[in-house]
Scaffold this active site. Structure first.
Site, short mmCIF file in Angstrom:
data_model
loop_
_atom_site.label_atom_id
_atom_site.label_comp_id
_atom_site.label_asym_id
_atom_site.label_seq_id
_atom_site.Cartn_x
_atom_site.Cartn_y
_atom_site.Cartn_z
N TYR A 191 33.76 96.27 -3.48
CA TYR A 191 34.71 97.15 -2.65
C TYR A 191 33.93 97.77 -1.54
O TYR A 191 32.97 98.12 -1.55
CB TYR A 191 35.10 98.59 -3.56
N ASN A 236 24.36 99.48 2.01
CA ASN A 236 25.51 98.88 1.36
C ASN A 236 26.28 98.13 2.23
O ASN A 236 26.46 96.96 2.04
CB ASN A 236 26.48 100.35 0.86
N ILE A 294 26.13 98.88 -4.61
CA ILE A 294 27.30 97.95 -4.97
C ILE A 294 28.42 98.80 -5.39
O ILE A 294 28.22 99.44 -6.54
CB ILE A 294 27.09 96.74 -5.68
N ASP A 295 29.70 99.04 -4.57
CA ASP A 295 30.98 99.75 -5.24
C ASP A 295 31.70 98.78 -5.77
O ASP A 295 31.88 97.58 -5.06
CB ASP A 295 31.36 100.43 -3.95
N VAL A 296 31.93 98.92 -6.96
CA VAL A 296 33.03 97.99 -7.45
C VAL A 296 34.14 98.94 -7.98
O VAL A 296 34.34 99.64 -8.51
CB VAL A 296 32.30 97.55 -8.97
#
Length: 255
Positions: A142, A103, A129-131
Site C-alpha cells: 500500500y 518507505n 512496507i505497508d500492506v
C-alpha cells in the site's frame, strides 16, 4: 530466556503526535518530545518516528524538529518520512538518528536502499512496507502517499529490499492499524520465514500477549502505536509501556 525489542511508533503530523485507525481518522495525542521523555523513563528498547505527511507533501525531513526530539532521547531512534537523498540520511544519522526508515523511496528509488547500506551499513537501513488486502483478500503493498494499493506483492517487495541492502523490514498492516485486534500473524509468518533479516511486526497490538504471538510467528521485534498512547475502552490518551517484569513473564520467558 530470549529478549526481543518492543518498539513504540510515534506518528508526526503538523509537528504533533497523532494516531490513526487504518491510516485514517487521525487523532492528536500530544507532543512528541513529551512522549520521548516518558519513554526514556520506561526503559523502552527503541522508538520509530514517522513523519506521515512528508512524502505525501513532497517535503524534506524537518531536521530541526528531529534534532530537537533526538536531543531528548536516551534510547535509539529510527526515523522515516520524506527521505529521498543520501545527503539527508547523512544529516539524520549525524544528528542523533540511529536508523533511517525508507518507505516511499524504497518504492520509487530502490537504489537509495543500496547506496545507504553501502555508505552507512545495512544495520542503519530499515525498509517499511505497508500492506493492505485488496477486494479479493490478497495482500498488496500500500502507498500511503497515494492512498491506494499497488500491484506489488509484499513478499516479493520484502525480498527485493533485502537483496538491495535493507537490514530490517518494518511490516505494517493497514487493515489492523489502530484497531488493537492483534497482529496479522498470517502476514507476519508469510514474510518472516522467507527473509534473512529481522522483521518488525506492526499494526493491531492490544497487549503483551500479542508480542509473544508475533515472535512465535517469526518476527524479531514488535512495534505498536495505539497500545502505547491509549488506555481503557474509551481510549483515553496516556503514554504507557509494559513493565519489564510483565514483558519478561509474558513474552521473554515464553518464546
Amino acid at each position: 530466556m530470549r529478549r526481543v525489542r518492543v518498539i513504540p511508533v510515534l506518528l508526526l503530523k503538523n509537528g504533533g503526535l497523532v494516531k490513526s485507525v487504518k491510516f485514517k481518522d487521525f487523532k492528536y495525542v500530544g507532543d512528541p518530545i513529551n512522549a520521548v521523555k516518558i519513554f526514556n523513563e520506561k526503559e523502552v528498547d527503541e522508538i520509530v518516528i514517522l513523519d506521515i505527511d512528508a512524502s505525501k507533501e513532497g517535503r524534506e525531513p524537518d531536521l530541526d524538529k528531529i534534532k530537537e526530539i533526538a536531543s531528548e532521547a536516551f534510547i535509539p531512534l529510527a526515523y522515516g518520512g520524506g527521505i529521498t537523498r543520501i545527503e539527508q540520511i547523512k544529516e539524520l544519522l549525524f544528528n542523533g538518528i540511529e536508523k533511517i526508515v525508507l518507505n516511499q523511496s524504497a518504492f520509487n528509488n530502490p537504489g537509495l536502499i543500496t547506496e545507504a547500506a553501502r555508505q552507512f551499513g545495512s544495520q542503519a537501513v530499515v525498509v517499511s512496507i505497508d500492506v493492505k488486502k485488496n477486494l479479493f483478500g490478497s495482500y498488496k503493498v500500500y502507498q500511503h502517499s497515494k492512498g491506494k494499493n499497488t500491484k506489488r506483492d509484499p513478499l516479493d517487495f520484502a525480498k527485493e529490499a533485502v537483496q538491495l541492502g535493507a537490514g530490517e523490514i518494518f511490516l505494517n498492516s493497514v487493515d489492523l492499524d489502530g484497531t488493537q485486534k492483534g497482529y496479522d500473524l498470517t502476514l507476519v509468518e508469510k514474510i518472516a520465514k522467507e527473509i534473512e533479516v529481522p522483521l518488525i511486526a506492526c499494526g493491531g497490538a492490544n497487549g503483551v500477549s500479542n508480542f509473544r504471538e508475533a515472535i512465535q510467528a517469526g518476527s524479531s521485534a514488535c512495534a505498536a502505536g495505539s497500545l502505547f498512547v491509549f488506555q481503557g475502552k474509551h481510549r483515553a490518551v496516556l503514554i504507557n509501556y509494559p513493565s519489564q517484569k510483565d514483558l519478561k513473564k509474558e513474552v521473554f520467558e515464553q518464546i
